[in-house]
Scaffold this motif. Sequence first.
Motif, PDB file in Angstrom:
ATOM      1  N   ARG A  71      -9.442  -1.243   9.781  1.00  0.00           N
ATOM      2  CA  ARG A  71      -9.308  -0.815   8.384  1.00  0.00           C
ATOM      3  C   ARG A  71      -8.147  -1.598   7.777  1.00  0.00           C
ATOM      4  O   ARG A  71      -6.998  -1.440   8.185  1.00  0.00           O
ATOM      5  CB  ARG A  71      -9.046   0.687   8.277  1.00  0.00           C
ATOM      6  CG  ARG A  71      -8.998   1.218   6.836  1.00  0.00           C
ATOM      7  CD  ARG A  71      -8.761   2.726   6.825  1.00  0.00           C
ATOM      8  NE  ARG A  71      -8.875   3.274   5.489  1.00  0.00           N
ATOM      9  CZ  ARG A  71      -7.862   3.350   4.606  1.00  0.00           C
ATOM     10  NH1 ARG A  71      -6.650   2.886   4.959  1.00  0.00           N
ATOM     11  NH2 ARG A  71      -8.049   3.876   3.404  1.00  0.00           N
ATOM     12  N   SER A 111      -4.421   2.639  -3.582  1.00  0.00           N
ATOM     13  CA  SER A 111      -4.199   1.842  -2.367  1.00  0.00           C
ATOM     14  C   SER A 111      -4.504   0.370  -2.579  1.00  0.00           C
ATOM     15  O   SER A 111      -3.745  -0.507  -2.180  1.00  0.00           O
ATOM     16  CB  SER A 111      -5.064   2.382  -1.213  1.00  0.00           C
ATOM     17  OG  SER A 111      -4.743   3.725  -0.923  1.00  0.00           O
ATOM     18  N   VAL A 158      -6.042  -2.886   4.329  1.00  0.00           N
ATOM     19  CA  VAL A 158      -5.738  -2.490   2.959  1.00  0.00           C
ATOM     20  C   VAL A 158      -4.952  -3.597   2.272  1.00  0.00           C
ATOM     21  O   VAL A 158      -3.916  -4.059   2.790  1.00  0.00           O
ATOM     22  CB  VAL A 158      -4.943  -1.169   2.924  1.00  0.00           C
ATOM     23  CG1 VAL A 158      -4.652  -0.775   1.479  1.00  0.00           C
ATOM     24  CG2 VAL A 158      -5.704  -0.056   3.636  1.00  0.00           C
ATOM     25  N   VAL A 174      -9.865  -1.839   0.162  1.00  0.00           N
ATOM     26  CA  VAL A 174      -9.955  -1.369   1.538  1.00  0.00           C
ATOM     27  C   VAL A 174     -11.167  -2.032   2.194  1.00  0.00           C
ATOM     28  O   VAL A 174     -12.279  -1.969   1.667  1.00  0.00           O
ATOM     29  CB  VAL A 174     -10.099   0.167   1.613  1.00  0.00           C
ATOM     30  CG1 VAL A 174     -10.250   0.622   3.061  1.00  0.00           C
ATOM     31  CG2 VAL A 174      -8.896   0.842   0.955  1.00  0.00           C
ATOM     32  N   GLU A 229      -9.705   1.476  -3.933  1.00  0.00           N
ATOM     33  CA  GLU A 229      -9.063   2.764  -4.146  1.00  0.00           C
ATOM     34  C   GLU A 229      -7.891   2.557  -5.092  1.00  0.00           C
ATOM     35  O   GLU A 229      -6.981   1.764  -4.790  1.00  0.00           O
ATOM     36  CB  GLU A 229      -8.587   3.349  -2.812  1.00  0.00           C
ATOM     37  CG  GLU A 229      -9.728   3.613  -1.834  1.00  0.00           C
ATOM     38  CD  GLU A 229      -9.253   4.173  -0.503  1.00  0.00           C
ATOM     39  OE1 GLU A 229      -8.012   4.239  -0.306  1.00  0.00           O
ATOM     40  OE2 GLU A 229     -10.100   4.541   0.326  1.00  0.00           O
TER      41      GLU A 229
END
Length: 207
Positions: A69, A53, A71, A56, A50
């Motif tokens: 999750r 971000s 990141v 991910v 992303e």
Amino acid sequence: MLVDTLCSVAFYCQRCGQIEITDVPVFTGHGQQVLRCSHCGAEKAKLRFEPHSGLVIETACSVCGSKNRLVYPLRQLRGLRFEKVYCGADHFELGYIGRWQDLAEFLDFNAAEYDALHPQDAYNFMERQQILLEAFNRLHDLAAEGDLLCPCGGHEFTADIAEDAIHLECTRCGSYAVIPARTPEDLRQLQPGCEVTFLRPDLIRNR
């Protein structure tokens, strides 16, 4: 020189325990990369990039059932050489992320260290990891099908993975069982109708 990978990852298959290193490409677009075990085909993780971000990663923990999750911002990935990936709920080790060479050296070191500490063991570190996870999944299946029962009649258990066994505790009465998970023969014992010995809490305390 063009760099065509963001990083490399190595996740344990939560079904069979197999682990392998996979490169994560830079240009993943807006799609999603699904990592599957080359041994049994089970899904190990989902990856996507992303722009705002970073990388991910979504992966599940077979021990507690939680979804993770993770990141990793692009700035962090650029300087990341090696990092362990843990389940956020129970801190179970799920795998590793970093540079391919560092991951390979770590896995090789782990296997060599295990062999040095267990020179008489017929099964190496990776095979033992596979047996542990497969035993855990077989016990989960037996419990789900009603083939795993405590003498008190309870059929729900908490489970902990030890070095060469699965520890079960009945949520109804607290009785305790240790299921060996060291060799392929131990796996063959985990089938419908198998006998699991549970000890009552008072007997455990007195031992």
